[in-house]
Design a protein around this motif. Structure first.
Motif, PDB file in Angstrom:
ATOM      1  N   LEU A  37      10.256 -14.722  46.466  1.00 39.18           N
ATOM      2  CA  LEU A  37      10.923 -15.354  45.270  1.00 39.18           C
ATOM      3  C   LEU A  37      11.518 -16.808  45.494  1.00 39.18           C
ATOM      4  O   LEU A  37      11.023 -17.660  44.958  1.00 39.18           O
ATOM      5  CB  LEU A  37      11.692 -14.446  44.555  1.00 39.18           C
ATOM      6  N   ILE A  38      12.283 -16.596  46.718  1.00 34.49           N
ATOM      7  CA  ILE A  38      12.891 -18.089  47.013  1.00 34.49           C
ATOM      8  C   ILE A  38      11.992 -18.950  47.480  1.00 34.49           C
ATOM      9  O   ILE A  38      11.893 -20.121  46.809  1.00 34.49           O
ATOM     10  CB  ILE A  38      13.922 -17.702  48.033  1.00 34.49           C
ATOM     11  N   VAL A  39      11.021 -18.650  48.023  1.00 31.95           N
ATOM     12  CA  VAL A  39       9.965 -19.608  48.485  1.00 31.95           C
ATOM     13  C   VAL A  39       9.203 -20.126  47.248  1.00 31.95           C
ATOM     14  O   VAL A  39       8.812 -21.345  47.356  1.00 31.95           O
ATOM     15  CB  VAL A  39       8.590 -18.849  49.375  1.00 31.95           C
ATOM     16  N   ARG A  40       8.694 -19.329  46.167  1.00 35.66           N
ATOM     17  CA  ARG A  40       8.002 -19.593  45.128  1.00 35.66           C
ATOM     18  C   ARG A  40       8.972 -20.630  44.256  1.00 35.66           C
ATOM     19  O   ARG A  40       8.487 -21.503  43.914  1.00 35.66           O
ATOM     20  CB  ARG A  40       7.841 -18.299  44.241  1.00 35.66           C
ATOM     21  N   LEU A  41      10.188 -20.270  44.384  1.00 39.64           N
ATOM     22  CA  LEU A  41      11.159 -21.189  43.534  1.00 39.64           C
ATOM     23  C   LEU A  41      11.140 -22.743  44.144  1.00 39.64           C
ATOM     24  O   LEU A  41      11.235 -23.566  43.517  1.00 39.64           O
ATOM     25  CB  LEU A  41      12.627 -20.418  43.520  1.00 39.64           C
ATOM     26  N   GLU A  43       8.980 -23.960  46.052  1.00 32.30           N
ATOM     27  CA  GLU A  43       7.643 -24.739  45.882  1.00 32.30           C
ATOM     28  C   GLU A  43       7.678 -25.331  44.624  1.00 32.30           C
ATOM     29  O   GLU A  43       7.173 -26.595  44.488  1.00 32.30           O
ATOM     30  CB  GLU A  43       6.622 -23.672  46.439  1.00 32.30           C
ATOM     31  N   ARG A  44       8.010 -24.688  43.593  1.00 32.18           N
ATOM     32  CA  ARG A  44       8.066 -25.030  42.300  1.00 32.18           C
ATOM     33  C   ARG A  44       8.905 -26.371  42.138  1.00 32.18           C
ATOM     34  O   ARG A  44       8.441 -27.374  41.429  1.00 32.18           O
ATOM     35  CB  ARG A  44       8.413 -23.824  41.159  1.00 32.18           C
ATOM     36  N   GLU A  45      10.126 -26.278  42.635  1.00 36.53           N
ATOM     37  CA  GLU A  45      10.999 -27.439  42.557  1.00 36.53           C
ATOM     38  C   GLU A  45      10.590 -28.618  43.241  1.00 36.53           C
ATOM     39  O   GLU A  45      10.483 -29.626  42.502  1.00 36.53           O
ATOM     40  CB  GLU A  45      12.334 -27.009  42.973  1.00 36.53           C
ATOM     41  N   ALA A  47       7.707 -29.222  43.978  1.00 35.65           N
ATOM     42  CA  ALA A  47       6.178 -29.911  43.204  1.00 35.65           C
ATOM     43  C   ALA A  47       6.636 -30.583  42.008  1.00 35.65           C
ATOM     44  O   ALA A  47       6.220 -31.831  41.742  1.00 35.65           O
ATOM     45  CB  ALA A  47       5.115 -28.782  42.835  1.00 35.65           C
ATOM     46  N   GLN A  48       7.623 -30.008  41.120  1.00 34.68           N
ATOM     47  CA  GLN A  48       8.124 -30.995  40.077  1.00 34.68           C
ATOM     48  C   GLN A  48       8.763 -32.251  40.460  1.00 34.68           C
ATOM     49  O   GLN A  48       8.396 -33.336  39.889  1.00 34.68           O
ATOM     50  CB  GLN A  48       9.056 -29.962  39.278  1.00 34.68           C
ATOM     51  N   LYS A  49       9.611 -32.263  41.530  1.00 40.85           N
ATOM     52  CA  LYS A  49      10.203 -33.536  41.934  1.00 40.85           C
ATOM     53  C   LYS A  49       9.195 -34.326  42.299  1.00 40.85           C
ATOM     54  O   LYS A  49       9.584 -35.580  42.256  1.00 40.85           O
ATOM     55  CB  LYS A  49      11.463 -33.332  42.861  1.00 40.85           C
ATOM     56  N   GLY A  50       8.374 -33.965  42.924  1.00 40.59           N
ATOM     57  CA  GLY A  50       7.115 -34.794  43.707  1.00 40.59           C
ATOM     58  C   GLY A  50       6.431 -35.412  42.452  1.00 40.59           C
ATOM     59  O   GLY A  50       5.916 -36.754  42.536  1.00 40.59           O
ATOM     60  N   GLN A  51       6.294 -34.912  41.210  1.00 42.34           N
ATOM     61  CA  GLN A  51       5.480 -35.293  40.156  1.00 42.34           C
ATOM     62  C   GLN A  51       6.083 -36.453  39.310  1.00 42.34           C
ATOM     63  O   GLN A  51       5.938 -37.467  38.691  1.00 42.34           O
ATOM     64  CB  GLN A  51       5.199 -34.293  39.221  1.00 42.34           C
ATOM     65  N   GLN A  52       7.542 -36.447  39.501  1.00 40.39           N
ATOM     66  CA  GLN A  52       8.530 -37.283  38.809  1.00 40.39           C
ATOM     67  C   GLN A  52       8.246 -38.684  39.984  1.00 40.39           C
ATOM     68  O   GLN A  52       8.931 -39.726  39.150  1.00 40.39           O
ATOM     69  CB  GLN A  52       9.928 -36.686  39.034  1.00 40.39           C
ATOM     70  N   GLN A  53       8.225 -38.824  40.830  1.00 41.72           N
ATOM     71  CA  GLN A  53       8.292 -39.741  41.912  1.00 41.72           C
ATOM     72  C   GLN A  53       7.309 -40.819  41.495  1.00 41.72           C
ATOM     73  O   GLN A  53       6.156 -40.574  41.437  1.00 41.72           O
ATOM     74  CB  GLN A  53       8.539 -39.435  43.121  1.00 41.72           C
TER      75      GLN A  53
END
Length: 53
Positions: A37-41, A43-45, A47-53
């Motif tokens: 669960l922690i790894v998935r969370l 990874e998601r965070e 990925a989202q931060k990478g899209q914002q940059q």
């Protein structure tokens, strides 16, 4: 072709008790280990931060 998965690293994470209990409950409801669960969370965070940059 190398099909081995990369090895993970181990680190200590300190979280407040109530957050740990909520995370355990969420992991159980998703049929995941707490680690998965922690790894998935994470990874998601990331990925989202990478899209914002």
């Amino acid at each position: 072709m190398d099909t081995q998965q990369p090895q993970g690293v181990t680190f200590t994470l300190r979280v407040p008790g109530p957050l740990q209990e909520k995370a355990k409950g969420l992991a159980k409801s998703e049929h995941l280990s707490l680690n998965s669960l922690i790894v998935r969370l994470l990874e998601r965070e990331v990925a989202q931060k990478g899209q914002q940059q």
